[in-house]
Design a protein around this motif. Structure first.
Motif, PDB file in Angstrom:
ATOM      1  N   LEU A  66       7.827  14.289  -4.743  1.00 15.84           N
ATOM      2  CA  LEU A  66       7.092  13.208  -4.075  1.00 15.84           C
ATOM      3  C   LEU A  66       6.748  12.086  -5.051  1.00 15.84           C
ATOM      4  O   LEU A  66       6.685  10.911  -4.672  1.00 15.84           O
ATOM      5  N   ILE A  67       6.544  12.443  -6.315  1.00 16.16           N
ATOM      6  CA  ILE A  67       6.189  11.447  -7.326  1.00 16.16           C
ATOM      7  C   ILE A  67       7.411  10.672  -7.803  1.00 16.16           C
ATOM      8  O   ILE A  67       7.418   9.435  -7.831  1.00 16.16           O
ATOM      9  N   THR A  68       8.484  11.385  -8.193  1.00 12.15           N
ATOM     10  CA  THR A  68       9.622  10.709  -8.818  1.00 12.15           C
ATOM     11  C   THR A  68      10.428   9.865  -7.844  1.00 12.15           C
ATOM     12  O   THR A  68      11.163   8.962  -8.268  1.00 12.15           O
ATOM     13  N   THR A  69      10.310  10.131  -6.554  1.00  8.88           N
ATOM     14  CA  THR A  69      11.001   9.301  -5.565  1.00  8.88           C
ATOM     15  C   THR A  69      10.144   8.135  -5.084  1.00  8.88           C
ATOM     16  O   THR A  69      10.609   7.331  -4.270  1.00  8.88           O
ATOM     17  N   GLY A  70       8.916   8.048  -5.561  1.00  8.47           N
ATOM     18  CA  GLY A  70       8.022   6.992  -5.122  1.00  8.47           C
ATOM     19  C   GLY A  70       7.393   7.247  -3.774  1.00  8.47           C
ATOM     20  O   GLY A  70       6.696   6.370  -3.232  1.00  8.47           O
ATOM     21  N   ALA A  71       7.601   8.443  -3.200  1.00  8.86           N
ATOM     22  CA  ALA A  71       7.072   8.725  -1.861  1.00  8.86           C
ATOM     23  C   ALA A  71       5.555   8.641  -1.823  1.00  8.86           C
ATOM     24  O   ALA A  71       4.975   8.173  -0.828  1.00  8.86           O
ATOM     25  N   LEU A  72       4.893   9.080  -2.878  1.00  8.68           N
ATOM     26  CA  LEU A  72       3.432   8.986  -2.926  1.00  8.68           C
ATOM     27  C   LEU A  72       2.977   7.553  -3.157  1.00  8.68           C
ATOM     28  O   LEU A  72       2.057   7.063  -2.495  1.00  8.68           O
ATOM     29  N   ALA A  73       3.603   6.879  -4.101  1.00  9.01           N
ATOM     30  CA  ALA A  73       3.179   5.508  -4.418  1.00  9.01           C
ATOM     31  C   ALA A  73       3.355   4.588  -3.218  1.00  9.01           C
ATOM     32  O   ALA A  73       2.566   3.653  -3.026  1.00  9.01           O
ATOM     33  N   ARG A  74       4.390   4.835  -2.407  1.00  6.41           N
ATOM     34  CA  ARG A  74       4.619   3.996  -1.224  1.00  6.41           C
ATOM     35  C   ARG A  74       3.655   4.305  -0.092  1.00  6.41           C
ATOM     36  O   ARG A  74       3.581   3.548   0.887  1.00  6.41           O
ATOM     37  N   THR A 110      14.410   4.555 -18.469  1.00  5.32           N
ATOM     38  CA  THR A 110      15.464   4.499 -17.446  1.00  5.32           C
ATOM     39  C   THR A 110      15.088   3.458 -16.400  1.00  5.32           C
ATOM     40  O   THR A 110      14.245   3.715 -15.527  1.00  5.32           O
ATOM     41  N   PRO A 111      15.685   2.269 -16.465  1.00  4.03           N
ATOM     42  CA  PRO A 111      15.319   1.213 -15.508  1.00  4.03           C
ATOM     43  C   PRO A 111      15.476   1.643 -14.049  1.00  4.03           C
ATOM     44  O   PRO A 111      14.650   1.278 -13.206  1.00  4.03           O
ATOM     45  N   GLU A 112      16.516   2.427 -13.748  1.00  7.46           N
ATOM     46  CA  GLU A 112      16.718   2.844 -12.363  1.00  7.46           C
ATOM     47  C   GLU A 112      15.570   3.718 -11.872  1.00  7.46           C
ATOM     48  O   GLU A 112      15.186   3.645 -10.695  1.00  7.46           O
ATOM     49  N   LEU A 113      15.015   4.546 -12.748  1.00  5.46           N
ATOM     50  CA  LEU A 113      13.888   5.384 -12.346  1.00  5.46           C
ATOM     51  C   LEU A 113      12.639   4.541 -12.131  1.00  5.46           C
ATOM     52  O   LEU A 113      11.845   4.823 -11.222  1.00  5.46           O
ATOM     53  N   ARG A 114      12.483   3.485 -12.941  1.00  4.68           N
ATOM     54  CA  ARG A 114      11.321   2.603 -12.723  1.00  4.68           C
ATOM     55  C   ARG A 114      11.402   1.908 -11.373  1.00  4.68           C
ATOM     56  O   ARG A 114      10.384   1.622 -10.748  1.00  4.68           O
TER      57      ARG A 114
END
Length: 335
Positions: free
Chosen positions: A204-212, A241-245
């Motif tokens: 949930l964190i690394t995909t941005g699901a929480l931040a969104r 890693t720019p893509e991860l950001r």
């Protein structure tokens, strides 16, 4: 104290007559006067005490032990991730109706979490409105749902609806299919439970699901499991890693501070590290009641823990989370 990680087994499990003969994997409770056997696939999975199904007795016992209220969730084996969508929905509605009908009968001592059909995320999302209307506080989910992980698009609508309704998602650790490769269930429990929770929340964190979804409320069982060891690595990789950001609009540690955690890490050092990382206000009491053979959070009495932390975990923090959910527990003050 207010205990937000406790489990219940309805006396009538599995509720529906068609389920009792349809598949032996449906958990069945065979009750005696003081203990009962939970039978899964023809084998006794667990012998449980009367407090697991008799809520009047449970309240009396908990009050005598100094507890002022409990958040009830289904024994994880009742979640039935293998169930076909139609049967899963029928069982979820039966369980949720039972739990919602029980809550008013015990002096405000209990609130509860519903269940959803795990093989159909869209049906699970549609059921959330009924769960909210019934007065339940949220939903219990296994850390590894059968269709896809919680961070994948299959569950996006479910997460959106849970955020919209202000419901709590209690992510419970599981052993999963890998448990079959261990010689004893407790060996699998020790290894796989922390991994499953860490993987679910980390996803949930690394995909941005929480931040969104800044309003999404998630309680991670067992202290978030392996998450505490993942966060520095994730943030290192995000920085390099720019893509991860692009996927993660905020550092992993910032997302981790959006969650709540129970203290079931079984170690004061790990708990101190969790608190230092996510904040002392994000840890709420959870004991896995009534399934632990001894008090699993006795280490909260350790004098090396920060001053006031034990009281915050036992009282202040769970009360604040329940208040955020629009719930209060009216049980008697601890004795």
């Amino acid at each position: 104290m207010l205990d937000l990680h406790t489990h219940v087994v309805p006396a009538a499990t599995p509720f529906l007559a068609e389920l009792s003969t349809s598949d032996s994997r449906w958990a069945r409770l065979h009750r005696g006067p003081e203990t009962g056997d939970v039978v899964v696939a023809g084998k006794v999975f667990r012998t449980i005490r009367r407090v697991a199904w008799d809520l009047d007795h449970r309240r009396e016992t908990a009050l005598a032990a100094g507890c002022a209220g409990q958040l009830l969730s289904a024994m994880p084996e009742l979640l039935a991730p293998w169930a076909p969508p139609g049967q899963g929905l029928a069982f979820a509605r039966a369980f949720n109706d039972w739990l919602a009908s029980e809550l008013p009968s015990h002096g405000g001592f209990f609130t509860g979490l519903g269940v959803v059909p795990l093989a159909d995320p869209d049906a699970a999302a549609a059921l959330l409105g009924e769960i909210a209307d019934a007065g339940l506080s949220g939903v219990e989910l296994p850390a590894t749902p059968p269709i896809a992980p919680l961070h994948t698009p299959a569950w996006s609508g479910f997460l959106d609806e849970a955020e919209r309704l202000g419901l709590l998602l209690f992510v419970h650790a599981v052993g999963g299919p890998a448990a079959a490769h261990y010689p004893h269930p407790m060996a699998a429990n020790g290894v796989l439970f922390p991994l499953s929770t860490g993987a679910a929340v980390g996803g949930l964190i690394t995909t941005g699901a929480l931040a969104r979804r800044p309003g999404l409320r998630v309680l991670a069982s067992h202290g978030g499991g392996s998450l505490i060891t993942e966060l520095p690595r994730i943030d290192f990789l995000r920085e390099t890693t720019p893509e991860l950001r692009e996927l993660m609009p905020e550092p992993a540690t910032a997302s981790a501070r959006r969650l709540w955690y129970d203290p079931l890490l079984f170690d004061t050092g790990l708990l101190r590290h969790l608190v230092a990382t996510v904040g002392a206000d994000r840890v709420v009491l959870g004991t896995d009641y009534p399934f632990m053979p001894v008090d699993p959070v006795a280490f909260l009495a350790d004098p090396t823990l920060p001053d006031g932390l034990a009281d915050a975990v036992r009282r202040t923090n769970p009360a604040a989370l329940l208040a955020a959910l629009g719930r209060t527990l009216k049980g008697a003050e601890p004795r």
